[in-house]
Design a protein around this motif. Structure first.
Motif, PDB file in Angstrom:
ATOM      1  N   PRO A  13     -10.374   0.886  -2.727  1.00 46.67           N
ATOM      2  CA  PRO A  13     -11.105   1.971  -2.138  1.00 46.67           C
ATOM      3  C   PRO A  13     -10.168   3.226  -2.292  1.00 46.67           C
ATOM      4  O   PRO A  13     -10.727   4.504  -2.525  1.00 46.67           O
ATOM      5  CB  PRO A  13     -11.995   1.754  -1.051  1.00 46.67           C
ATOM      6  N   ASN A  14      -8.926   3.021  -1.838  1.00 48.22           N
ATOM      7  CA  ASN A  14      -8.161   4.167  -1.556  1.00 48.22           C
ATOM      8  C   ASN A  14      -7.032   4.547  -2.693  1.00 48.22           C
ATOM      9  O   ASN A  14      -6.139   5.120  -2.486  1.00 48.22           O
ATOM     10  CB  ASN A  14      -7.418   4.039  -0.241  1.00 48.22           C
ATOM     11  N   GLY A  15      -7.368   3.906  -3.799  1.00 44.23           N
ATOM     12  CA  GLY A  15      -6.389   3.873  -5.006  1.00 44.23           C
ATOM     13  C   GLY A  15      -5.597   2.593  -5.237  1.00 44.23           C
ATOM     14  O   GLY A  15      -5.556   1.554  -4.197  1.00 44.23           O
ATOM     15  N   VAL A  16      -4.690   2.411  -6.307  1.00 45.78           N
ATOM     16  CA  VAL A  16      -3.896   1.376  -6.455  1.00 45.78           C
ATOM     17  C   VAL A  16      -2.386   1.814  -6.311  1.00 45.78           C
ATOM     18  O   VAL A  16      -2.051   2.912  -6.428  1.00 45.78           O
ATOM     19  CB  VAL A  16      -4.066   0.675  -7.855  1.00 45.78           C
ATOM     20  N   GLU A  17      -1.413   0.727  -6.170  1.00 46.45           N
ATOM     21  CA  GLU A  17      -0.122   1.038  -6.012  1.00 46.45           C
ATOM     22  C   GLU A  17       0.443   1.430  -7.393  1.00 46.45           C
ATOM     23  O   GLU A  17       0.127   0.681  -8.502  1.00 46.45           O
ATOM     24  CB  GLU A  17       0.455  -0.077  -5.493  1.00 46.45           C
ATOM     25  N   TYR A  18       1.476   2.194  -7.503  1.00 52.94           N
ATOM     26  CA  TYR A  18       2.329   2.538  -8.837  1.00 52.94           C
ATOM     27  C   TYR A  18       3.606   2.406  -8.689  1.00 52.94           C
ATOM     28  O   TYR A  18       4.074   2.610  -7.505  1.00 52.94           O
ATOM     29  CB  TYR A  18       1.866   3.837  -9.212  1.00 52.94           C
ATOM     30  N   GLU A 410     -11.405   5.426 -27.556  1.00 54.69           N
ATOM     31  CA  GLU A 410      -9.944   5.835 -26.860  1.00 54.69           C
ATOM     32  C   GLU A 410     -10.452   6.441 -25.463  1.00 54.69           C
ATOM     33  O   GLU A 410      -9.859   6.322 -24.618  1.00 54.69           O
ATOM     34  CB  GLU A 410      -9.288   6.624 -27.983  1.00 54.69           C
ATOM     35  N   TYR A 411     -11.755   7.379 -25.717  1.00 57.27           N
ATOM     36  CA  TYR A 411     -11.964   8.037 -24.352  1.00 57.27           C
ATOM     37  C   TYR A 411     -12.415   7.015 -23.216  1.00 57.27           C
ATOM     38  O   TYR A 411     -12.067   7.015 -22.027  1.00 57.27           O
ATOM     39  CB  TYR A 411     -12.966   8.857 -24.631  1.00 57.27           C
ATOM     40  N   TYR A 412     -13.180   5.904 -23.716  1.00 55.55           N
ATOM     41  CA  TYR A 412     -13.915   5.014 -22.584  1.00 55.55           C
ATOM     42  C   TYR A 412     -12.510   4.278 -22.548  1.00 55.55           C
ATOM     43  O   TYR A 412     -12.444   3.985 -21.054  1.00 55.55           O
ATOM     44  CB  TYR A 412     -14.813   4.087 -23.483  1.00 55.55           C
ATOM     45  N   ARG A 413     -11.698   3.751 -23.213  1.00 52.55           N
ATOM     46  CA  ARG A 413     -10.616   3.032 -22.841  1.00 52.55           C
ATOM     47  C   ARG A 413      -9.477   3.589 -21.765  1.00 52.55           C
ATOM     48  O   ARG A 413      -9.453   3.171 -20.585  1.00 52.55           O
ATOM     49  CB  ARG A 413      -9.620   2.523 -23.691  1.00 52.55           C
ATOM     50  N   ASP A 414      -9.460   5.015 -22.133  1.00 44.72           N
ATOM     51  CA  ASP A 414      -8.542   5.631 -21.047  1.00 44.72           C
ATOM     52  C   ASP A 414      -9.145   6.057 -19.681  1.00 44.72           C
ATOM     53  O   ASP A 414      -8.557   5.923 -18.673  1.00 44.72           O
ATOM     54  CB  ASP A 414      -8.150   7.291 -21.791  1.00 44.72           C
ATOM     55  N   LYS A 415     -10.412   6.109 -19.961  1.00 47.89           N
ATOM     56  CA  LYS A 415     -11.212   6.530 -18.480  1.00 47.89           C
ATOM     57  C   LYS A 415     -11.311   5.080 -17.702  1.00 47.89           C
ATOM     58  O   LYS A 415     -10.957   5.300 -16.336  1.00 47.89           O
ATOM     59  CB  LYS A 415     -12.639   6.720 -18.745  1.00 47.89           C
ATOM     60  N   LEU A 416     -11.274   3.932 -18.276  1.00 43.59           N
ATOM     61  CA  LEU A 416     -11.215   2.615 -17.608  1.00 43.59           C
ATOM     62  C   LEU A 416      -9.683   2.404 -17.149  1.00 43.59           C
ATOM     63  O   LEU A 416      -9.660   1.747 -15.819  1.00 43.59           O
ATOM     64  CB  LEU A 416     -11.615   1.311 -18.184  1.00 43.59           C
ATOM     65  N   LEU A 417      -8.885   2.886 -17.678  1.00 43.95           N
ATOM     66  CA  LEU A 417      -7.268   2.526 -17.248  1.00 43.95           C
ATOM     67  C   LEU A 417      -6.707   3.731 -16.498  1.00 43.95           C
ATOM     68  O   LEU A 417      -5.473   3.722 -16.441  1.00 43.95           O
ATOM     69  CB  LEU A 417      -6.507   2.239 -18.588  1.00 43.95           C
ATOM     70  N   THR A 418      -7.545   4.595 -15.945  1.00 45.48           N
ATOM     71  CA  THR A 418      -7.142   5.721 -15.159  1.00 45.48           C
ATOM     72  C   THR A 418      -7.341   5.438 -13.690  1.00 45.48           C
ATOM     73  O   THR A 418      -8.582   5.224 -13.300  1.00 45.48           O
ATOM     74  CB  THR A 418      -7.708   6.910 -15.411  1.00 45.48           C
ATOM     75  N   PHE A 419      -6.024   5.423 -12.953  1.00 44.54           N
ATOM     76  CA  PHE A 419      -6.642   5.039 -11.520  1.00 44.54           C
ATOM     77  C   PHE A 419      -5.884   6.087 -10.246  1.00 44.54           C
ATOM     78  O   PHE A 419      -5.032   6.369 -10.791  1.00 44.54           O
ATOM     79  CB  PHE A 419      -5.627   3.494 -11.117  1.00 44.54           C
ATOM     80  N   LYS A 420      -6.633   6.111  -9.395  1.00 37.33           N
ATOM     81  CA  LYS A 420      -6.168   7.107  -8.440  1.00 37.33           C
ATOM     82  C   LYS A 420      -4.873   6.305  -7.875  1.00 37.33           C
ATOM     83  O   LYS A 420      -5.057   5.119  -7.553  1.00 37.33           O
ATOM     84  CB  LYS A 420      -7.392   7.080  -7.359  1.00 37.33           C
ATOM     85  N   GLU A 421      -3.954   6.869  -7.507  1.00 37.84           N
ATOM     86  CA  GLU A 421      -2.662   6.310  -6.792  1.00 37.84           C
ATOM     87  C   GLU A 421      -3.151   6.332  -5.481  1.00 37.84           C
ATOM     88  O   GLU A 421      -3.391   7.352  -4.778  1.00 37.84           O
ATOM     89  CB  GLU A 421      -1.419   7.162  -7.269  1.00 37.84           C
ATOM     90  N   LYS A 422      -2.576   5.191  -4.766  1.00 37.29           N
ATOM     91  CA  LYS A 422      -2.935   4.995  -3.179  1.00 37.29           C
ATOM     92  C   LYS A 422      -1.849   5.671  -2.519  1.00 37.29           C
ATOM     93  O   LYS A 422      -0.397   5.740  -3.114  1.00 37.29           O
ATOM     94  CB  LYS A 422      -2.716   3.589  -2.984  1.00 37.29           C
ATOM     95  N   SER A 423      -2.092   6.539  -1.528  1.00 39.23           N
ATOM     96  CA  SER A 423      -1.022   7.320  -1.025  1.00 39.23           C
ATOM     97  C   SER A 423       0.011   6.383   0.013  1.00 39.23           C
ATOM     98  O   SER A 423      -0.549   5.251   0.249  1.00 39.23           O
ATOM     99  CB  SER A 423      -1.431   8.448  -0.031  1.00 39.23           C
ATOM    100  N   ILE A 424       1.061   7.050   0.321  1.00 34.89           N
ATOM    101  CA  ILE A 424       1.913   6.272   0.849  1.00 34.89           C
ATOM    102  C   ILE A 424       1.565   5.608   2.171  1.00 34.89           C
ATOM    103  O   ILE A 424       1.732   4.279   2.739  1.00 34.89           O
ATOM    104  CB  ILE A 424       3.415   6.850   1.371  1.00 34.89           C
ATOM    105  N   CYS A 425       0.518   6.366   3.065  1.00 35.68           N
ATOM    106  CA  CYS A 425      -0.185   5.928   4.135  1.00 35.68           C
ATOM    107  C   CYS A 425      -1.274   5.340   3.948  1.00 35.68           C
ATOM    108  O   CYS A 425      -2.103   5.072   4.861  1.00 35.68           O
ATOM    109  CB  CYS A 425      -0.142   6.924   5.490  1.00 35.68           C
ATOM    110  N   GLY A 426      -1.776   5.282   2.583  1.00 39.82           N
ATOM    111  CA  GLY A 426      -3.034   4.550   2.494  1.00 39.82           C
ATOM    112  C   GLY A 426      -3.377   3.185   2.411  1.00 39.82           C
ATOM    113  O   GLY A 426      -2.271   2.444   2.741  1.00 39.82           O
TER     114      GLY A 426
END
Length: 426
Positions: A13-18, A410-426
């Motif tokens: 819920p708070n994003g994923v690690e990069y 391509e729009y649908y694919r890119d939308k599915l593959l865009t993830f919020k990045e989890k903050s360091i303290c997240g």
């Protein structure tokens, strides 16, 4: 709420690690120390540049073989590896990816113009997920920025190692793969149907065009091309005379890619040359309004009419400039002739060379063509122009529909593959 949304809400819920590619894995090279003879009667399968460029997942049903000695030390491809094309003529086409998504005990070797990437921990990613991830717009742009060069651009693995990629939970990856696999299949089916219809329309036009021209061939005088034109020349080779896409390059450099439907069409992919190179080109092939461009090398037989005298572009070696003599032949009539099957078969018989064939200019000048009176040429042009317009009007919407389907995917694919990045303290 969709299943994917539920999974993301539950698992990240708070994003994923990069992490950077250097943190997640390492790069390795393709075949080394091989000669041309090693690719004749080989004993091991190797993956070609085209295989990677054309497929999200590697196509293993191929017969590309290389000779590998028993004690030879070469890198082999493993399940989950991401393979990349190393170079291209344009930076945005560098670093296209494909993934080995199936388990195989067969040893696979990699083309020397490509390179591989292997994750330290295979449990972090599904190969079927990474086949989509590395083709997403965001990563394609990032990879393109790592490329440098002049006439050919090469990817920097050092710079690629700094690219950061998301690491979503496996359950999220599985759902994205399910969605995209289904959507990819549907898009491919629709595109195939539209492409087949477009091909049929074009064949129908070509049949009638050839019939109109061929019906009057027996009535006409046939002359060598050289007797009805003023000149036939070609452009300059950039590797010998100048560099492409330099900082001061503001003029267009036309290749076969820009010759489309009897016109010269520029795009963001069109190479550029500076003023000095343009002057050299103009001295070699003085382009003027009414000239006919003809692709004599590679994809032979594409034509275009120069509608206005160029001031900021010229042509590459292998693109021929034909200056018709207006006393004998009309430019548009010559274009239709060069596309006629009977005439095309005649000059294609003269094509020579290895992988890339060319029709020698000397042979083109000898090419015999029917030359009716100018008034008859005008009549034929009027008929064929109507056919051309009818074909374009009918099929105009089909390429647009194909492109729309691809953009939607391509729009649908890119939308599915865009993830919020989890903050360091997240």
């Amino acid at each position: 709420m969709s299943k994917l949304e539920e999974l993301i809400q539950k698992l990240c819920p708070n994003g994923v690690e990069y992490k950077t590619m250097d943190e997640l894995g390492y790069f390795y090279g393709g075949l080394s120390g091989k000669s041309r003879d090693d690719f004749v009667d080989g004993n091991a399968k190797f993956i070609t540049y085209k295989n990677i460029y054309s497929n999200l997942a590697l196509n293993l049903a191929v017969d590309d073989k290389v000779k590998i000695e028993e004690d030879e030390n070469q890198n082999t491809i493993q399940y989950g590896d991401v393979l990349f094309t190393g170079s291209s003529e344009t930076p945005d086409e560098c670093g296209f990816s494909s993934v080995l998504t199936t388990q195989t005990e067969e040893k696979l070797y990699l083309n020397s113009f490509c390179f591989g990437y292997r994750f330290f921990d295979n449990s972090l990613f599904l190969p079927d997920f990474t086949k989509y991830l590395f083709r997403s717009q965001k990563l394609r742009v990032a990879i393109g920025k790592t490329a440098s060069g002049v006439t050919r651009f090469n990817v920097s693995k050092k710079k690629m190692g700094k690219i950061r990629i998301p690491i979503p939970p496996i359950e999220v990856q599985e759902e994205i793969v399910r969605i995209l696999d289904k959507f990819t299949e549907l898009t491919a089916e629709l595109t195939a149907e539209l492409t087949a219809e477009l091909t049929a329309r074009k064949k129908q036009y070509e049949f009638y065009r050839d019939k109109v021209l061929s019906n009057q061939f027996d009535k006409q005088t046939w002359l060598p091309l050289n007797e009805v034109i003023l000149s036939l020349t070609t452009g300059l080779n950039p590797r010998k005379f100048f560099k492409l896409n330099t900082d001061d390059a503001v003029n267009y450099y036309v290749t076969i890619r820009e010759i489309q439907n009897h016109k010269v069409i520029f795009s963001e992919k069109t190479d550029r040359i500076n003023d000095q190179a343009l002057k050299l080109c103009n001295n070699r092939s003085n382009l003027e309004k009414g000239d006919v461009l003809f692709s004599g090398t590679g994809t032979i037989g594409e034509t275009a009419l120069i509608e206005e005298t160029p001031h900021n572009w010229n042509i590459k070696e292998g693109v021929y400039t034909i200056k018709p003599n207006p006393q004998f032949i009309i430019s548009k009539y010559l274009i239709y002739l060069l596309e006629n099957k009977q005439i095309r078969d005649s000059y294609m018989k003269k094509a020579a060379g290895g992988t890339v064939k060319s029709v020698p200019m000397a042979e083109m000048k000898k090419l015999k063509i029917p030359v009716p009176p100018l008034e008859e040429q005008k009549r034929i042009i009027a008929i064929l122009d109507r056919f051309d317009k009818l074909c374009n009007d009918i099929s105009e919407g089909l390429p647009a529909e194909i492109e729309a389907r691809q953009k939607q995917y391509e729009y649908y694919r890119d939308k599915l593959l865009t993830f919020k990045e989890k903050s360091i303290c997240g």
